[in-house]
Design a protein around this motif. Sequence first.
Motif, PDB file in Angstrom:
ATOM      1  N   SER A 152       0.838  -1.209   0.000  1.00  7.68           N
ATOM      2  CA  SER A 152       0.000   0.000   0.000  1.00  7.68           C
ATOM      3  C   SER A 152       0.868   1.252   0.000  1.00  7.68           C
ATOM      4  CB  SER A 152      -0.887   0.026   1.249  1.00  7.68           C
ATOM      5  OG  SER A 152      -0.070   0.231   2.388  1.00  7.68           O
ATOM      6  N   CYS A 153       0.284   2.369  -0.448  1.00 12.59           N
ATOM      7  CA  CYS A 153       0.980   3.654  -0.360  1.00 12.59           C
ATOM      8  C   CYS A 153       0.738   4.179   1.035  1.00 12.59           C
ATOM      9  CB  CYS A 153       0.470   4.625  -1.417  1.00 12.59           C
ATOM     10  SG  CYS A 153       1.368   4.417  -2.937  1.00 12.59           S
ATOM     11  N   SER A 154       1.692   3.881   1.923  1.00 16.39           N
ATOM     12  CA  SER A 154       1.441   4.036   3.345  1.00 16.39           C
ATOM     13  C   SER A 154       1.587   5.467   3.825  1.00 16.39           C
ATOM     14  CB  SER A 154       2.451   3.181   4.095  1.00 16.39           C
ATOM     15  OG  SER A 154       3.759   3.563   3.707  1.00 16.39           O
ATOM     16  N   HIS A 155       2.211   6.327   3.030  1.00 17.16           N
ATOM     17  CA  HIS A 155       2.779   7.510   3.639  1.00 17.16           C
ATOM     18  C   HIS A 155       2.875   8.604   2.596  1.00 17.16           C
ATOM     19  CE1 HIS A 155       4.967   8.093   7.417  1.00 17.16           C
ATOM     20  NE2 HIS A 155       5.746   8.942   6.775  1.00 17.16           N
ATOM     21  N   ILE A 156       2.629   9.833   3.000  1.00 20.22           N
ATOM     22  CA  ILE A 156       2.746  10.952   2.060  1.00 20.22           C
ATOM     23  C   ILE A 156       3.566  12.060   2.724  1.00 20.22           C
ATOM     24  CG2 ILE A 156       1.420  12.849   1.034  1.00 20.22           C
ATOM     25  CD1 ILE A 156      -0.736  10.802   0.382  1.00 20.22           C
ATOM     26  N   LEU A 157       4.528  12.616   2.004  1.00 18.74           N
ATOM     27  CA  LEU A 157       5.334  13.723   2.527  1.00 18.74           C
ATOM     28  C   LEU A 157       4.860  15.009   1.850  1.00 18.74           C
ATOM     29  CD1 LEU A 157       8.853  12.034   2.265  1.00 18.74           C
ATOM     30  CD2 LEU A 157       7.329  12.060   4.243  1.00 18.74           C
TER      31      LEU A 157
END
Length: 374
Positions: A152-157
Amino acid sequence: RVLSLELNKDRDVERIHGSGINSLDIEPVEGRYMLSGGSDGVIVLYDLENLSRKPSYTCKALCSVGRSHPDVHRFSVETVQWYPHDTGMFTSSSFDKTLKIWDTNTLQSADVFHFEGTVYSHHMSPVATKHCLIAVGTKSPKVQLCDLKSGSCSHILQGHRQEVLAVSWSPRHEYVLATASADSKVKLWDVRRASGCLTTLDQHNGEKSKASSEAANTAHNGRVNGLCYTNDGLHLLTIGTDDRMRLWNSSTGENTLVNYGKVCNESRKGLKFTISCGCNPEFAFVPYGSTIAVYTIFTGELITLLRGHYSTVNCCVFQPNFQELYSGSKDCNILAWIPALREPVPDDNSEKSLPQQHLNPAYEDAWSSSDDEG
């Protein structure tokens, strides 16, 4: 060896691509297999080893994800990268808004990540042991982190204002990521921190913001579309559409003010340049029109321009075991740049008495043999 790099007449890379080549990567495990990604979506895997043992040979394409492959990218492949720890897996990202994880043995796509915009760049950490995050730079200002373990795309900066053109993990600290954006900024992140951004690089080292109302730190006066760490992770090299290249101290964020002169950069997307490994001093190899410019990193000296491509060079990759360079271009060719071999010294007794002055001192044998000592 790097100073004597030349286009090798004895080594060819099999020509498979029918359109420009955007990205190259050599796996770090053996340094033997190379991936290439093309602007028609095709990915090719080559064996660089000379199995024929003849002086003149062609690096064969072992297999490819061609236009008829069910999982082929629909648009241009911008980045290919081997999984850093073994050759059983590789990754590719494309203007078709996807990042794909491939099983090398079956050449099937094992996983796909979908994004809202074009993908310019992705990178897996060469040193991470505690995480399997792939950093992805897209048309969105948000930097995405995709977790290989969970899928999954776990994280966004969040912090950039415009598209993210290049991303690179530090080869020294597994949680530190550098990102370059069209907003003229380069940011360093610790991906464990909620606030994320450690620092935003400032080309003026804080001098300008004191004097003017314009406090925003910029790395370049234009889009920043390339970044590359030195192999020890202590420095970061960035390139922008202001025709400048800058070298930064990656722990303090300081601009070292090395002057490389004008580094022409007309790329509308990410620019894939590379840094040598195991040389002293280290060199940067930067696509420069249809040539490759070779700079010494710490003095900024332009050593040479490697000429051989017929059209724009898009990418280059360094093979550290043999200090070789491979480059990919819009002309559909991959060229091999190999250190020139020195002339053999005649092995004749009459020659032995001659002083060995004609040997470049760098090539002289510094080993002592135990026979002489005994």
